[in-house]
Design a protein around this motif. Structure first.
Motif, PDB file in Angstrom:
ATOM      1  N   GLU A 450       0.925  -1.196   0.019  1.00 19.87           N
ATOM      2  CA  GLU A 450       0.110   0.173   0.197  1.00 19.87           C
ATOM      3  C   GLU A 450       0.729   1.219  -0.038  1.00 19.87           C
ATOM      4  O   GLU A 450       1.454   1.633   0.923  1.00 19.87           O
ATOM      5  N   SER A 451       0.918   1.914  -0.933  1.00 22.48           N
ATOM      6  CA  SER A 451       1.860   3.174  -1.141  1.00 22.48           C
ATOM      7  C   SER A 451       1.244   4.447  -0.667  1.00 22.48           C
ATOM      8  O   SER A 451       0.500   5.002  -1.359  1.00 22.48           O
ATOM      9  N   PHE A 452       1.315   4.618   0.531  1.00 28.17           N
ATOM     10  CA  PHE A 452       0.739   5.540   1.333  1.00 28.17           C
ATOM     11  C   PHE A 452       1.281   6.842   0.963  1.00 28.17           C
ATOM     12  O   PHE A 452       2.677   6.973   1.366  1.00 28.17           O
ATOM     13  N   LEU A 453       0.836   7.784   0.708  1.00 32.28           N
ATOM     14  CA  LEU A 453       1.328   9.295   0.586  1.00 32.28           C
ATOM     15  C   LEU A 453       0.478  10.222   1.221  1.00 32.28           C
ATOM     16  O   LEU A 453      -0.670   9.976   1.447  1.00 32.28           O
ATOM     17  N   PHE A 454       1.027  11.267   1.801  1.00 35.13           N
ATOM     18  CA  PHE A 454       0.395  12.297   2.486  1.00 35.13           C
ATOM     19  C   PHE A 454      -0.209  13.379   1.800  1.00 35.13           C
ATOM     20  O   PHE A 454       0.258  13.612   0.628  1.00 35.13           O
ATOM     21  N   ASN A 455      -1.383  14.020   2.201  1.00 50.78           N
ATOM     22  CA  ASN A 455      -2.152  14.853   1.300  1.00 50.78           C
ATOM     23  C   ASN A 455      -1.169  16.306   1.367  1.00 50.78           C
ATOM     24  O   ASN A 455      -1.519  17.185   2.095  1.00 50.78           O
ATOM     25  N   GLU A 491       0.949  19.100 -12.717  1.00 48.29           N
ATOM     26  CA  GLU A 491       0.649  20.537 -12.846  1.00 48.29           C
ATOM     27  C   GLU A 491       1.763  21.438 -12.424  1.00 48.29           C
ATOM     28  O   GLU A 491       1.886  22.378 -13.226  1.00 48.29           O
ATOM     29  N   ASN A 492       2.184  21.165 -11.470  1.00 48.05           N
ATOM     30  CA  ASN A 492       3.120  22.134 -10.640  1.00 48.05           C
ATOM     31  C   ASN A 492       4.397  21.402 -10.179  1.00 48.05           C
ATOM     32  O   ASN A 492       5.181  21.739  -9.426  1.00 48.05           O
ATOM     33  N   GLY A 493       4.653  20.175 -11.056  1.00 50.60           N
ATOM     34  CA  GLY A 493       5.978  19.644 -10.904  1.00 50.60           C
ATOM     35  C   GLY A 493       6.123  19.194  -9.447  1.00 50.60           C
ATOM     36  O   GLY A 493       5.266  18.346  -8.914  1.00 50.60           O
ATOM     37  N   TYR A 494       7.297  19.277  -8.915  1.00 50.66           N
ATOM     38  CA  TYR A 494       7.534  18.775  -7.382  1.00 50.66           C
ATOM     39  C   TYR A 494       6.407  19.271  -6.642  1.00 50.66           C
ATOM     40  O   TYR A 494       6.550  19.042  -5.297  1.00 50.66           O
ATOM     41  N   GLN A 495       6.000  20.540  -6.821  1.00 50.14           N
ATOM     42  CA  GLN A 495       5.030  21.467  -5.923  1.00 50.14           C
ATOM     43  C   GLN A 495       3.653  20.828  -6.169  1.00 50.14           C
ATOM     44  O   GLN A 495       2.653  21.523  -5.499  1.00 50.14           O
ATOM     45  N   THR A 496       3.326  19.944  -6.602  1.00 51.43           N
ATOM     46  CA  THR A 496       2.168  19.410  -7.014  1.00 51.43           C
ATOM     47  C   THR A 496       1.418  18.585  -5.669  1.00 51.43           C
ATOM     48  O   THR A 496       2.105  17.855  -5.201  1.00 51.43           O
ATOM     49  N   THR A 497       0.378  19.033  -5.234  1.00 51.90           N
ATOM     50  CA  THR A 497      -0.327  18.363  -4.231  1.00 51.90           C
ATOM     51  C   THR A 497      -0.818  17.063  -4.932  1.00 51.90           C
ATOM     52  O   THR A 497      -1.493  16.926  -5.750  1.00 51.90           O
ATOM     53  N   VAL A 498      -0.695  15.900  -3.968  1.00 53.41           N
ATOM     54  CA  VAL A 498      -1.167  14.596  -4.513  1.00 53.41           C
ATOM     55  C   VAL A 498      -2.508  14.093  -3.984  1.00 53.41           C
ATOM     56  O   VAL A 498      -2.887  13.168  -4.584  1.00 53.41           O
ATOM     57  N   GLY A 499      -3.058  15.001  -3.292  1.00 55.77           N
ATOM     58  CA  GLY A 499      -4.533  14.574  -2.861  1.00 55.77           C
ATOM     59  C   GLY A 499      -4.424  13.583  -1.440  1.00 55.77           C
ATOM     60  O   GLY A 499      -3.568  13.284  -1.177  1.00 55.77           O
ATOM     61  N   ASP A 500      -5.655  13.188  -1.202  1.00 54.47           N
ATOM     62  CA  ASP A 500      -5.742  12.323   0.068  1.00 54.47           C
ATOM     63  C   ASP A 500      -5.375  11.004  -0.419  1.00 54.47           C
ATOM     64  O   ASP A 500      -5.784  10.358  -1.303  1.00 54.47           O
ATOM     65  N   ARG A 501      -4.214  10.605   0.417  1.00 57.25           N
ATOM     66  CA  ARG A 501      -3.654   9.135   0.175  1.00 57.25           C
ATOM     67  C   ARG A 501      -2.897   9.058  -1.141  1.00 57.25           C
ATOM     68  O   ARG A 501      -2.762   8.004  -1.707  1.00 57.25           O
ATOM     69  N   ASN A 503      -4.310  10.077  -4.123  1.00 57.33           N
ATOM     70  CA  ASN A 503      -5.120   9.460  -5.025  1.00 57.33           C
ATOM     71  C   ASN A 503      -5.453  10.370  -6.467  1.00 57.33           C
ATOM     72  O   ASN A 503      -5.867   9.934  -7.296  1.00 57.33           O
ATOM     73  N   LYS A 504      -4.284  11.258  -6.431  1.00 56.62           N
ATOM     74  CA  LYS A 504      -4.549  12.022  -7.926  1.00 56.62           C
ATOM     75  C   LYS A 504      -3.440  11.436  -8.818  1.00 56.62           C
ATOM     76  O   LYS A 504      -3.205  11.780  -9.878  1.00 56.62           O
ATOM     77  N   LEU A 505      -2.638  10.479  -8.210  1.00 56.33           N
ATOM     78  CA  LEU A 505      -1.461   9.758  -8.883  1.00 56.33           C
ATOM     79  C   LEU A 505      -2.103   8.447  -9.299  1.00 56.33           C
ATOM     80  O   LEU A 505      -2.960   7.736  -8.353  1.00 56.33           O
ATOM     81  N   SER A 506      -1.580   7.837  -9.997  1.00 55.65           N
ATOM     82  CA  SER A 506      -1.710   6.248 -10.187  1.00 55.65           C
ATOM     83  C   SER A 506      -1.012   5.356  -9.467  1.00 55.65           C
ATOM     84  O   SER A 506      -0.127   5.979  -8.660  1.00 55.65           O
ATOM     85  N   GLY A 507      -1.230   4.102  -9.351  1.00 53.16           N
ATOM     86  CA  GLY A 507      -0.484   3.223  -8.371  1.00 53.16           C
ATOM     87  C   GLY A 507       0.989   3.252  -8.525  1.00 53.16           C
ATOM     88  O   GLY A 507       1.686   3.073  -7.668  1.00 53.16           O
ATOM     89  N   GLY A 508       1.393   3.094  -9.737  1.00 45.01           N
ATOM     90  CA  GLY A 508       2.886   2.913 -10.361  1.00 45.01           C
ATOM     91  C   GLY A 508       3.453   4.443  -9.627  1.00 45.01           C
ATOM     92  O   GLY A 508       4.562   4.130  -9.130  1.00 45.01           O
ATOM     93  N   GLN A 509       2.837   5.437 -10.058  1.00 50.83           N
ATOM     94  CA  GLN A 509       3.465   6.802  -9.755  1.00 50.83           C
ATOM     95  C   GLN A 509       3.600   6.798  -8.192  1.00 50.83           C
ATOM     96  O   GLN A 509       4.471   7.287  -7.768  1.00 50.83           O
ATOM     97  N   ARG A 510       2.404   6.556  -7.493  1.00 45.60           N
ATOM     98  CA  ARG A 510       2.602   6.611  -6.156  1.00 45.60           C
ATOM     99  C   ARG A 510       3.716   5.760  -5.606  1.00 45.60           C
ATOM    100  O   ARG A 510       4.473   6.074  -4.600  1.00 45.60           O
ATOM    101  N   LEU A 535       0.361  -3.480  -9.135  1.00 46.75           N
ATOM    102  CA  LEU A 535       0.752  -2.736 -10.374  1.00 46.75           C
ATOM    103  C   LEU A 535       0.540  -3.306 -11.624  1.00 46.75           C
ATOM    104  O   LEU A 535       0.557  -4.642 -11.838  1.00 46.75           O
ATOM    105  N   ASP A 536       0.161  -2.686 -12.753  1.00 48.35           N
ATOM    106  CA  ASP A 536       0.219  -3.327 -14.267  1.00 48.35           C
ATOM    107  C   ASP A 536       1.608  -3.569 -14.728  1.00 48.35           C
ATOM    108  O   ASP A 536       2.572  -3.295 -13.730  1.00 48.35           O
TER     109      ASP A 536
END
Length: 607
Positions: A450-455, A491-501, A503-510, A535-536
């Protein structure tokens, strides 16, 4: 009361707020009471005939009788400069007294608010810190919504109830004493009769609020369940909509919401009933006092003057205010005590994993991690049986086997998320229990299934382990993890917000951001728990390439879903039903035609 005083201990150092509060409150009460007593000299001034004072005012006045002295002075002023001059003096004194009363009341409220905020700060900090220190097993057995409810809602209820009650316990009785003193100074007989309402009112109110604590406890638990439903619904919103169960989830939440609302309504009715009852009893006594005292004034009694009697009625009407406040506090304290029990229960929950008093700091990993006859169980379910395993420095150890065999449990034991039931785990020959837990975990990095990321932003997620990392260091880690290119396309490169957990990114990206996070941490030991299983094929290839870079020159323990990804591991450990079934390299295990060979053949067939 034991719970109340324990909660109050979170207000320490309470004297910093209590002493100035007590001083300001006493002064506010004094001037507030004095405001009502000024009614008598005001009436004497307005309706004075210019003759010497009669009755109580004309009698011998003690030097400490401030009101009597002031009335005598006003009477003399009327006789010397006239009623207008005396009225100006009385109005000036009333204005100054009212201003001082409100000024000191403001100060007392300000000090109490400081105490309230200080108590809430300490209480919430203690609860959250204790939750963060608890072992992982605790969170497996508790609903997250219940924990959230205790940290947020229950703590708020406790804080307001306790500090408001503390305010009432001191302020209102003192105010009541001041009022009663004034009443006794006017008429002892009338006051003794009128104060009969207090014990009668207290008895009736105690009967009304008797069941409040039980209802308050049930209400807090119901609210926690609602928070749990909300958390689960938000976390599983995709599944809910996919299986068309939205209405069922709505009904489930609505049912609990109705139950909570019903309890809240019953509690509010009981709490609201206390105030009208005490007020009604007070008005009844006031009516009787007016009839009795008024008849004395009309008949020309010398016990008190008409102005004193009006002042008496005004003061007695205020006596019910502190009584009402006290009754309200007793009816609401049950909610605070019920919430306090839930909060203290969470505070009293002790972490199962704590450092020994003489625990030492583990610094540099240089040899191996060793499991010596390790067994482990979740409650009555034993999942590991006498595991003996060595993980040498610089080697890659793969854990494979059927689901439920105990692979993830072994992985959880390595960073000491749990302690074994029996046996010993050592690192560089040192028993885990002799080392500080944080120092063990500082040598390890983890990438989970489970690739957990913070919002937060992509940058901050990668730099989570090292907030002071430079942009160059973060970008370098992202490049190794095969994440740099897709990050630049956001959208904003390294300053892009990834969303809750995330969820704005794909599984492979996370997953690649999680790998970049582990790379930036640069630990000597890596724990990879089925990092590519969800992952695919294309994402898996990118992630596996990133993992291979991550594992270079490191000690790695890997749980692999696809066995083809671990064929180059130095040692493959096959776990079945909590025991080590086979150990060896890929070629060695294949030649034995055992469980590993069967797993490989099955996966080859399905692929």
């Amino acid at each position: 009361m034991k719970i109340y005083f324990r909660i109050l201990s979170f207000a320490k150092p309470i004297e910093k707020f209590a002493i100035p509060y007590i001083i300001a409150t006493i002064l506010a009460i004094f001037f507030n009471t004095f405001n009502f007593t000024l009614l008598s000299p005001l009436l004497d001034t307005l309706f004075s005939t210019g003759k010497p004072a009669t009755g109580g005012v004309a009698a011998v006045i003690g030097k400490f009788d401030l009101l009597g002295q002031f009335k005598l002075y006003i009477n003399e002023t009327i006789n010397t400069v006239g009623k207008i001059g005396a009225l100006k003096i009385v109005c000036t004194v009333i204005l100054v007294s009212v201003l001082l009363s409100n000024f000191f009341r403001y100060l007392s409220q300000r000090f109490m608010e400081d105490l309230r905020v200080h108590t809430l700060l300490n209480l919430r900090k203690t609860v959250f810190n204790n939750v963060m220190d608890l072992h992982l097993g605790f969170f497996n057995n508790e609903r997250k919504g219940d924990i959230i409810s205790k940290v947020s809602s229950d703590v708020q209820v406790v804080q307001f109830t306790v500090t408001n009650t503390l305010q009432v316990i001191f302020k209102e009785p003192v105010q009541l004493i001041f009022y009663v003193f004034v009443l006794f100074s006017i008429s002892v007989k009338l006051t003794l009769f009128s104060l009969l309402v207090i014990p009668v009112s207290g008895f009736i109110i105690s009967k009304i609020v008797k069941r409040l604590k039980k209802q308050a406890t049930a209400a807090q638990e119901s609210f926690a369940r609602m928070i749990g439903f909300l958390d689960e619904a938000l976390s599983g919103i995709k599944i809910i909509k996919a299986f068309n169960t939205t209405q069922r989830i709505k009904d489930k939440f609505s049912l609990e919401n109705q139950y909570y609302s019903s309890l809240s309504r019953k509690m509010a009715r009981r709490q609201q009933l206390a105030s009208p009852v005490s007020q009604a009893l007070g008005i009844l006594v006031v009516v009787i006092i007016v009839l009795y005292g008024g008849s004395l004034v009309i008949n020309g009694s010398k016990e008190f003057s008409a102005s004193d009697f009006i002042m008496y009625i005004a003061v007695f009407s205020q006596v019910m205010q502190p009584i009402k406040a006290i009754s309200d506090s007793f009816s609401s304290i049950h909610s605070g005590i019920a919430a306090g029990e839930r909060v203290l229960e969470l505070i009293d929950t002790k972490a199962q994993l704590t450092d020994k008093p003489d625990a030492i700091e583990f610094k540099d990993f240089s040899q191996s991690i060793v499991f010596e006859d390790v067994s482990f169980s979740y409650g009555d379910n034993q999942v590991l049986h006498h595991i003996n395993l060595t993980v040498p420095k610089g080697k890659t150890i793969a854990l494979v086997g059927p689901s439920g065999g105990g692979k993830s449990t072994i992985m959880d034991l390595i960073p000491r998320f749990h302690d074994p039931l029996t046996g010993t785990i050592k690192i560089d020959g040192l028993d885990y229990k002799d080392l500080k837990v944080d120092s063990i975990r500082a040598t390890m990095g983890t990438v989970n299934q489970e690739s957990f990321l913070f919002n937060d932003t992509i940058f901050n997620n990668i730099a989570f382990i090292n907030p002071t990392a430079t942009e160059e260091e973060v970008i370098a880690a992202a490049k190794i993890a095969n994440a740099h290119e897709f990050i630049l396309q956001t959208e904003n490169g390294y300053q892009t917000t990834v969303g809750d957990r995330g969820n704005k990114l794909s599984g492979g990206q996370r997953q690649r951001i999680c790998i970049a996070r582990a790379i930036l941490a640069n630990p000597p030991i890596m724990l990879l728990d089925e990092a590519t299983s969800a992952l695919d094929t294309e994402s898996e290839k990118l992630v596996q390439d990133a993992l291979n870079k991550l594992m270079q020159n490191r000690t790695s323990i890997v749980i692999a879903h696809r066995l083809s990804t671990i064929q180059h591991a130095d040692t493959i450990v096959v776990i079945e039903k909590g025991v080590i079934a086979e150990t060896g390299s890929h070629s060695e295990l294949m030649s034995r035609n055992g469980l590993y060979r069967r797993l490989i053949d099955m996966q080859s067939f399905t692929d």
